[in-house]
Design an enzyme around this catalytic site. Structure first.
Site, short mmCIF file in Angstrom:
data_model
loop_
_atom_site.label_atom_id
_atom_site.label_comp_id
_atom_site.label_asym_id
_atom_site.label_seq_id
_atom_site.Cartn_x
_atom_site.Cartn_y
_atom_site.Cartn_z
N ASN A 187 -7.06 -9.16 16.40
CA ASN A 187 -6.78 -8.51 15.12
C ASN A 187 -5.59 -9.25 14.52
O ASN A 187 -4.46 -9.06 14.95
CB ASN A 187 -6.46 -7.03 15.36
CG ASN A 187 -6.08 -6.32 14.06
OD1 ASN A 187 -6.16 -6.89 12.97
ND2 ASN A 187 -5.67 -5.06 14.18
N TRP A 188 -5.89 -10.09 13.54
CA TRP A 188 -4.83 -10.91 12.94
C TRP A 188 -3.90 -10.08 12.05
O TRP A 188 -2.85 -10.54 11.67
CB TRP A 188 -5.43 -12.04 12.12
CG TRP A 188 -6.15 -13.11 12.89
CD1 TRP A 188 -6.39 -13.13 14.25
CD2 TRP A 188 -6.72 -14.31 12.36
NE1 TRP A 188 -7.06 -14.27 14.58
CE2 TRP A 188 -7.28 -15.02 13.45
CE3 TRP A 188 -6.82 -14.86 11.08
CZ2 TRP A 188 -7.93 -16.25 13.28
CZ3 TRP A 188 -7.46 -16.09 10.91
CH2 TRP A 188 -8.01 -16.77 12.00
N LYS A 189 -4.32 -8.87 11.69
CA LYS A 189 -3.55 -8.02 10.77
C LYS A 189 -3.25 -8.82 9.48
O LYS A 189 -4.07 -9.65 9.09
CB LYS A 189 -2.30 -7.47 11.46
CG LYS A 189 -2.66 -6.80 12.79
CD LYS A 189 -1.55 -6.02 13.42
CE LYS A 189 -2.04 -5.40 14.72
NZ LYS A 189 -1.04 -4.56 15.37
N HIS A 213 -7.81 1.88 12.81
CA HIS A 213 -6.60 1.34 13.44
C HIS A 213 -5.41 2.26 13.13
O HIS A 213 -5.33 2.82 12.04
CB HIS A 213 -6.31 -0.08 12.92
CG HIS A 213 -5.28 -0.77 13.75
ND1 HIS A 213 -3.95 -0.52 13.61
CD2 HIS A 213 -5.41 -1.66 14.76
CE1 HIS A 213 -3.28 -1.24 14.51
NE2 HIS A 213 -4.14 -1.94 15.21
N GLU A 222 -2.48 1.66 12.34
CA GLU A 222 -1.71 1.29 11.15
C GLU A 222 -2.39 1.82 9.88
O GLU A 222 -1.73 2.20 8.92
CB GLU A 222 -1.53 -0.24 11.11
CG GLU A 222 -0.53 -0.69 12.17
CD GLU A 222 -0.76 -2.07 12.75
OE1 GLU A 222 -1.49 -2.88 12.14
OE2 GLU A 222 -0.21 -2.34 13.84
N GLU A 255 -5.85 2.20 21.80
CA GLU A 255 -4.59 1.54 21.46
C GLU A 255 -3.48 2.59 21.39
O GLU A 255 -3.28 3.21 20.34
CB GLU A 255 -4.71 0.83 20.11
CG GLU A 255 -5.74 -0.27 20.08
CD GLU A 255 -5.44 -1.32 19.04
OE1 GLU A 255 -5.35 -2.50 19.40
OE2 GLU A 255 -5.25 -0.97 17.86
N GLY A 259 2.60 -3.78 19.26
CA GLY A 259 3.65 -4.63 18.69
C GLY A 259 5.04 -4.36 19.26
O GLY A 259 6.04 -4.83 18.72
N SER A 268 0.19 -4.70 22.93
CA SER A 268 0.99 -5.69 23.66
C SER A 268 0.25 -6.30 24.84
O SER A 268 0.85 -6.62 25.87
CB SER A 268 2.33 -5.07 24.10
OG SER A 268 3.08 -4.67 22.97
N GLY A 325 -3.43 -8.12 19.16
CA GLY A 325 -2.74 -8.37 17.90
C GLY A 325 -1.98 -9.69 17.97
O GLY A 325 -2.55 -10.77 17.83
N GLY A 326 -0.67 -9.61 18.23
CA GLY A 326 0.21 -10.78 18.21
C GLY A 326 -0.32 -11.98 18.96
O GLY A 326 -0.29 -13.12 18.45
P1 13P Z 1 -0.29 -6.13 19.53
O1 13P Z 1 -1.18 -6.87 20.50
O2 13P Z 1 0.49 -7.04 18.63
O3 13P Z 1 0.56 -5.12 20.22
O4 13P Z 1 -1.26 -5.33 18.55
C1 13P Z 1 -2.28 -4.57 19.09
C2 13P Z 1 -3.15 -4.11 17.99
O5 13P Z 1 -2.76 -3.28 17.19
C3 13P Z 1 -4.49 -4.70 17.88
O6 13P Z 1 -5.27 -4.01 16.97
#
Ligand code: 13P
Length: 255
Positions: free
Chosen positions: A9-11, A97, A99, A169, A175, A215, A236-237
């Site tokens: 997930n590149w966000k 998600h 967010e 999640e 994050g 994470s 994510g990251g």
């Molecule tokens: P991180 O891997 O950056 O913690 O993000 C997880 C995430 O929200 C994937 O959708």
């Protein structure tokens, strides 16, 4: 049998040119790794979808949007419909998600409609659930996740639910660098599977891929994926670095 899945997930990261470069790198690394047993997905910003779909080999990397509109079409300035996502060649959409739930007010009712739109357009869904820290600390995490499943997904008949991948999640792990332990992840994944079996049946539950997100990185993926109910990850990251992302994919292939 359920699929092993690693989804990125590149966000809201990478401009178009950077995204194209990253997609090319991911595609070639995954091809070289020969991890055919793992379904690899990259969730890019909307504007990247069309270009990234032209670059990746669909037998190696699939592409996901990170959201879609509630409505099918019409006067909804700035929105992107599920049909538009599908028209780019994308096969998946991430919905629910945390967010989106917390910053954009996405409720269970909204998500039910988005899930419908996605299914009408033959998109596979990665549906996110997870508790915030206060809910875990007060022992409500199972209750919260159960309610997200019941209110967001369990209106679906089994044949439609088959198009859903669940991503657990925990919000406190997203994050933050604070990953759930593999025991915490396994405990919740087993609970999610049991809840799905209770609603549908054991076969449906056994066929559902349940991903861990929060994470998850090149160092801890191996341990997380060693758990029997952790079918993969939503990353994510670490999905923004092709090297780390492919290490995670190789870790998934191993178990
Ligand atoms: P991180 O891997 O950056 O913690 O993000 C997880 C995430 O929200 C994937 O959708």
């Amino acid at each position: 049998m359920r699929k092993k899945v690693v989804a990125g997930n590149w966000k809201m990261n990478k401009n178009l040119q950077e995204g194209i470069e990253l997609a090319k790198e991911v595609n070639s690394k995954v091809k070289a790794a020969g991890t055919k047993e793992v379904t690899v997905i990259i969730g890019t910003p909307f504007i990247h979808l069309s270009e990234v779909n032209k670059i990746v080999d669909p037998t190696v990397v699939a592409v996901a949007a990170q959201n879609c509109a509630i409505e099918a079409s019409g006067a909804y300035t700035g929105e992107i419909s599920a049909a538009m996502v599908a028209s780019t060649g994308s096969k998946y959409v991430i919905l629910g998600h945390s967010e989106r739930r917390s910053y954009y007010g996405e409720t269970d009712e909204i998500l039910v409609k988005k899930v419908q739109r996605a299914l009408e357009n033959n998109l596979e869904i990665i549906f996110c659930v997870g508790e915030v820290l206060a809910e875990r600390e007060s022992g409500k995490h199972f209750e919260v996740v159960k309610s997200q499943l019941e209110n967001g997904l369990f209106n679906l008949p089994a044949d439609q639910f088959a198009h859903v991948i669940v991503a657990y999640e925990p919000v406190w792990a997203i994050g933050t660098g604070k990953t759930a332990t593999s025991a915490q992840a396994e405990e919740m994944h087993a609970f999610i599977r049991k809840t799905i079996a209770g609603k549908y049946n054991q076969q449906v539950a056994d066929n559902t891929s349940i991903l861990y997100g929060g994470s998850c990185n090149a160092k801890n993926a191996d341990e997380l994926f060693s758990q029997p109910d952790v079918d993969g990850g939503l990353i994510g990251g670490a999905s923004l670095k092709a090297e780390d992302f492919s290490t995670i994919i190789v870790a998934r292939a191993k178990h």
